[in-house]
Write a protein that holds these residues in place. Sequence first.
Motif, PDB file in Angstrom:
ATOM      1  N   GLN A   1       1.075  12.213  -2.115  1.00 10.53           N
ATOM      2  CA  GLN A   1       2.249  11.385  -1.902  1.00 10.53           C
ATOM      3  C   GLN A   1       2.178  10.654  -0.557  1.00 10.53           C
ATOM      4  OE1 GLN A   1       2.900  14.893  -2.897  1.00 10.53           O
ATOM      5  NE2 GLN A   1       2.526  13.954  -4.898  1.00 10.53           N
ATOM      6  N   GLU A   2       2.594   9.402  -0.562  1.00  8.42           N
ATOM      7  CA  GLU A   2       2.846   8.630   0.638  1.00  8.42           C
ATOM      8  C   GLU A   2       4.279   8.125   0.589  1.00  8.42           C
ATOM      9  OE1 GLU A   2      -0.894   6.323   2.465  1.00  8.42           O
ATOM     10  OE2 GLU A   2      -0.162   5.488   0.604  1.00  8.42           O
TER      11      GLU A   2
ATOM     12  N   ALA B   1       6.516   4.973   1.646  1.00 10.57           N
ATOM     13  CA  ALA B   1       6.392   3.573   2.033  1.00 10.57           C
ATOM     14  C   ALA B   1       7.729   3.068   2.554  1.00 10.57           C
ATOM     15  CB  ALA B   1       5.943   2.730   0.847  1.00 10.57           C
TER      16      ALA B   1
ATOM     17  N   GLN C   1       5.357  -1.508   4.699  1.00 11.16           N
ATOM     18  CA  GLN C   1       5.118  -2.662   3.829  1.00 11.16           C
ATOM     19  C   GLN C   1       5.892  -3.855   4.365  1.00 11.16           C
ATOM     20  OE1 GLN C   1       4.631  -2.442  -0.666  1.00 11.16           O
ATOM     21  NE2 GLN C   1       6.799  -2.941  -0.492  1.00 11.16           N
TER      22      GLN C   1
ATOM     23  N   HIS D   1      10.355   4.056  -0.401  1.00 11.61           N
ATOM     24  CA  HIS D   1       9.999   4.553  -1.725  1.00 11.61           C
ATOM     25  C   HIS D   1       8.752   5.431  -1.622  1.00 11.61           C
ATOM     26  CE1 HIS D   1       7.308   0.987  -1.599  1.00 11.61           C
ATOM     27  NE2 HIS D   1       6.510   1.712  -2.369  1.00 11.61           N
TER      28      HIS D   1
ATOM     29  N   ASP E   1       4.986   6.587  -2.943  1.00 14.27           N
ATOM     30  CA  ASP E   1       3.769   6.267  -3.678  1.00 14.27           C
ATOM     31  C   ASP E   1       3.127   7.582  -4.084  1.00 14.27           C
ATOM     32  OD1 ASP E   1       4.126   3.586  -3.352  1.00 14.27           O
ATOM     33  OD2 ASP E   1       2.707   3.369  -1.696  1.00 14.27           O
TER      34      ASP E   1
ATOM     35  N   SER F   1      -0.094   9.025  -5.722  1.00  9.20           N
ATOM     36  CA  SER F   1      -1.462   8.727  -6.150  1.00  9.20           C
ATOM     37  C   SER F   1      -1.970   9.869  -7.020  1.00  9.20           C
ATOM     38  CB  SER F   1      -2.374   8.550  -4.933  1.00  9.20           C
ATOM     39  OG  SER F   1      -2.016   7.381  -4.217  1.00  9.20           O
TER      40      SER F   1
ATOM     41  N   PHE G   1      -1.426   0.170  -9.311  1.00  8.38           N
ATOM     42  CA  PHE G   1      -0.146   0.872  -9.267  1.00  8.38           C
ATOM     43  C   PHE G   1       0.831   0.287 -10.277  1.00  8.38           C
ATOM     44  CE2 PHE G   1       0.194  -2.456  -6.044  1.00  8.38           C
ATOM     45  CZ  PHE G   1       1.440  -3.023  -6.296  1.00  8.38           C
TER      46      PHE G   1
ATOM     47  N   VAL H   1       5.119   0.176 -10.834  1.00 10.39           N
ATOM     48  CA  VAL H   1       6.389   0.383 -10.154  1.00 10.39           C
ATOM     49  C   VAL H   1       7.396   0.910 -11.168  1.00 10.39           C
ATOM     50  CG1 VAL H   1       8.202  -0.639  -8.740  1.00 10.39           C
ATOM     51  CG2 VAL H   1       5.860  -1.534  -8.601  1.00 10.39           C
TER      52      VAL H   1
ATOM     53  N   ALA I   1       9.647   4.203  -7.252  1.00 14.00           N
ATOM     54  CA  ALA I   1       8.454   4.968  -6.908  1.00 14.00           C
ATOM     55  C   ALA I   1       7.279   4.285  -7.584  1.00 14.00           C
ATOM     56  CB  ALA I   1       8.569   6.422  -7.364  1.00 14.00           C
ATOM     57  N   CYS I   2       6.110   4.385  -6.973  1.00 18.07           N
ATOM     58  CA  CYS I   2       4.901   3.807  -7.551  1.00 18.07           C
ATOM     59  C   CYS I   2       3.948   4.923  -7.947  1.00 18.07           C
ATOM     60  CB  CYS I   2       4.209   2.881  -6.555  1.00 18.07           C
ATOM     61  SG  CYS I   2       5.163   1.405  -6.144  1.00 18.07           S
TER      62      CYS I   2
ATOM     63  N   CYS J   1       0.116   5.459  -8.515  1.00 11.09           N
ATOM     64  CA  CYS J   1      -1.057   4.714  -8.044  1.00 11.09           C
ATOM     65  C   CYS J   1      -2.355   5.418  -8.449  1.00 11.09           C
ATOM     66  CB  CYS J   1      -1.034   4.604  -6.511  1.00 11.09           C
ATOM     67  SG  CYS J   1       0.552   4.092  -5.812  1.00 11.09           S
TER      68      CYS J   1
END
Length: 216
Positions: free
Chosen positions: A98-99, A101, A148, A161, A163, A165, A194, A196, A205-206, A208
């Motif tokens: 998780q990231e 953003a 971003q 939000h 991200d 992965s 990714f 959305v 949330a994305c 990815c």
Amino acid sequence: MTASVDERHWRVLLRTLRATFTSDSYLLLVEFAGAVTELAQELHHHPELHLRWGRVTVTTTSHDARGLTERDVELAERVSVIAEEMGLVPTAPRMSVQEVAIDALDIAAVWPFWAAVLGYDAHVEEADGELDVELVDPDGLGPAYWFQQMDAPRPQRNRIHLDVSVGHDEAEPRIAAALEAGGRLVSDAAAPAFWVLADPEGNEACVCTWQGRPTA
């Protein structure tokens, strides 16, 4: 680059190779972590190890290249051999990173606050006139934060939000589960890099993957 790693064990997640191995024996997992440590010393390439009851996670990347190199592939291949010999069970399809953003009009003004309040280390680069900032937990446990660039205020949209992965083969099942749970697909224009998604109240949330990007 990753074609030769054991896909039962490893996935590419956020410029890293990651594998998680499980066992009911904590002592066996400690022994495995020790064997990986010895291997790292031999190869002069040191992965992150996260040991907890029932599982060990191994994450490797080449920090000097800010991504994956043949050093990571070699280490991954040999870690797989160790895990196989010890009878450990992989959990590759379920892995994710998780990231967080944060959208910002003025990234340079915003990121120092978040670095200070989190106690995180900052990796700051500038490329093509744009600021690239990543905040990382010095202990390697918490999620990374990145910023971003916004071109205009968006008061009706959330400004922070997640991200998430995942392995390339986990994206569609993860998206399907999110939609089944009441979410909606906002955009798939950048897929498979990714997708959305949004929850029923519009929080985004994305999901990815490494695919569809210039570098892994």
